[in-house]
Scaffold this motif. Structure first.
Motif, mmCIF file in Angstrom:
data_model
loop_
_atom_site.group_PDB
_atom_site.id
_atom_site.type_symbol
_atom_site.label_atom_id
_atom_site.label_comp_id
_atom_site.label_asym_id
_atom_site.label_seq_id
_atom_site.Cartn_x
_atom_site.Cartn_y
_atom_site.Cartn_z
ATOM 1 N N GLU A 97 0.852 -1.194 0.000
ATOM 2 C CA GLU A 97 0.000 0.000 0.000
ATOM 3 C C GLU A 97 0.881 1.236 0.000
ATOM 4 O O GLU A 97 1.908 1.284 0.692
ATOM 5 C CB GLU A 97 -0.888 0.002 1.246
ATOM 6 C CG GLU A 97 -1.814 -1.169 1.303
ATOM 7 C CD GLU A 97 -3.257 -0.754 1.403
ATOM 8 O OE1 GLU A 97 -3.537 0.444 1.522
ATOM 9 O OE2 GLU A 97 -4.095 -1.655 1.358
ATOM 10 N N ILE A 98 0.477 2.221 -0.763
ATOM 11 C CA ILE A 98 1.235 3.458 -0.860
ATOM 12 C C ILE A 98 0.275 4.625 -0.689
ATOM 13 O O ILE A 98 -0.746 4.693 -1.362
ATOM 14 C CB ILE A 98 1.978 3.552 -2.208
ATOM 15 C CG1 ILE A 98 2.968 2.389 -2.330
ATOM 16 C CG2 ILE A 98 2.676 4.895 -2.351
ATOM 17 C CD1 ILE A 98 3.584 2.244 -3.688
ATOM 18 N N GLU A 99 0.610 5.518 0.236
ATOM 19 C CA GLU A 99 -0.217 6.688 0.496
ATOM 20 C C GLU A 99 0.045 7.812 -0.501
ATOM 21 O O GLU A 99 -0.861 8.503 -0.924
ATOM 22 C CB GLU A 99 0.032 7.207 1.918
ATOM 23 C CG GLU A 99 -0.363 6.242 3.011
ATOM 24 C CD GLU A 99 -1.863 6.034 3.096
ATOM 25 O OE1 GLU A 99 -2.623 7.005 2.911
ATOM 26 O OE2 GLU A 99 -2.273 4.882 3.329
ATOM 27 N N LYS A 100 1.317 7.991 -0.841
ATOM 28 C CA LYS A 100 1.690 9.113 -1.703
ATOM 29 C C LYS A 100 2.885 8.713 -2.567
ATOM 30 O O LYS A 100 3.806 8.059 -2.088
ATOM 31 C CB LYS A 100 2.059 10.333 -0.859
ATOM 32 C CG LYS A 100 2.402 11.559 -1.664
ATOM 33 C CD LYS A 100 2.746 12.735 -0.776
ATOM 34 C CE LYS A 100 3.150 13.909 -1.644
ATOM 35 N NZ LYS A 100 3.753 14.974 -0.899
ATOM 36 N N ILE A 101 2.841 9.117 -3.823
ATOM 37 C CA ILE A 101 3.940 8.848 -4.749
ATOM 38 C C ILE A 101 4.491 10.182 -5.238
ATOM 39 O O ILE A 101 3.770 10.978 -5.833
ATOM 40 C CB ILE A 101 3.476 8.000 -5.953
ATOM 41 C CG1 ILE A 101 2.910 6.665 -5.477
ATOM 42 C CG2 ILE A 101 4.627 7.791 -6.935
ATOM 43 C CD1 ILE A 101 2.296 5.820 -6.577
ATOM 44 N N ASN A 102 5.766 10.428 -4.942
ATOM 45 C CA ASN A 102 6.460 11.611 -5.456
ATOM 46 C C ASN A 102 7.106 11.223 -6.777
ATOM 47 O O ASN A 102 8.017 10.401 -6.795
ATOM 48 C CB ASN A 102 7.544 12.088 -4.483
ATOM 49 C CG ASN A 102 6.979 12.472 -3.136
ATOM 50 O OD1 ASN A 102 5.904 13.043 -3.047
ATOM 51 N ND2 ASN A 102 7.689 12.136 -2.086
ATOM 52 N N VAL A 103 6.624 11.804 -7.867
ATOM 53 C CA VAL A 103 7.114 11.437 -9.188
ATOM 54 C C VAL A 103 8.115 12.476 -9.685
ATOM 55 O O VAL A 103 7.849 13.672 -9.660
ATOM 56 C CB VAL A 103 5.962 11.319 -10.213
ATOM 57 C CG1 VAL A 103 6.492 10.986 -11.596
ATOM 58 C CG2 VAL A 103 4.954 10.278 -9.762
ATOM 59 N N GLN A 104 9.257 11.966 -10.118
ATOM 60 C CA GLN A 104 10.267 12.803 -10.767
ATOM 61 C C GLN A 104 10.415 12.280 -12.193
ATOM 62 O O GLN A 104 10.759 11.125 -12.403
ATOM 63 C CB GLN A 104 11.599 12.713 -10.038
ATOM 64 C CG GLN A 104 12.712 13.459 -10.730
ATOM 65 C CD GLN A 104 14.081 13.100 -10.173
ATOM 66 O OE1 GLN A 104 14.209 12.382 -9.182
ATOM 67 N NE2 GLN A 104 15.118 13.586 -10.827
#
Length: 141
Positions: A97-104
């Motif tokens: 489970e992932i709450e937030k994904i920081n995409v670069q």
């Protein structure tokens, strides 16, 4: 702190201890907690490892809080719809489970097409360049 592996474990333990000490602490107490932490590092002759401890702390905090950093390499920038779809697929790839994904996003014209995802220690290479390399390798062997 004799061997390299033992050192790595000890540094991770420092990071976890610091995270646990500050995560629920009132803001006015955090300065005191950090002062005590630095004093402990000095006492244990480990202050020189502070950058590594901070790195482990960052990774541990993100993992604990369900946040990941995702690097996406493509030939051209992804549209918002593609990024949204990608964010739905990543938890399935990582099986968590992932709450937030920081995409670069990183542009790499050498990929020809497709994409490369980098997250944690995972690299998922779905680029045309990689497919050509795999095909060439299979033909040569």
């Amino acid at each position: 702190m004799a061997d390299k592996h033992g050192m790595k474990i000890k540094l991770k333990q420092y990071a976890v201890a610091l995270y646990e000490a500050v995560k629920d602490a009132p803001k006015e107490k955090i300065g005191d907690i950090l002062d005590n932490f630095v004093k402990m590092l000095i006492k244990n002759n480990a202050l020189r490892f502070a950058p590594q401890i901070i790195n482990y702390l960052d990774k541990y905090a993100k993992k604990t809080e369900g946040v990941i950093d995702l690097k996406v390499k493509t030939v051209q920038p992804l549209e918002e719809e593609n990024l949204s779809q990608l964010k739905k697929i990543v938890p399935l790839l990582l099986e968590r489970e992932i709450e937030k994904i920081n995409v670069q996003q990183e542009i790499d014209p050498n990929l020809i097409g497709g994409f490369v995802l980098e997250c944690d220690d995972l690299v998922f290479d779905a680029s045309i360049k990689n497919k050509f390399n795999v095909l060439r390798k299979n033909l040569i062997q």
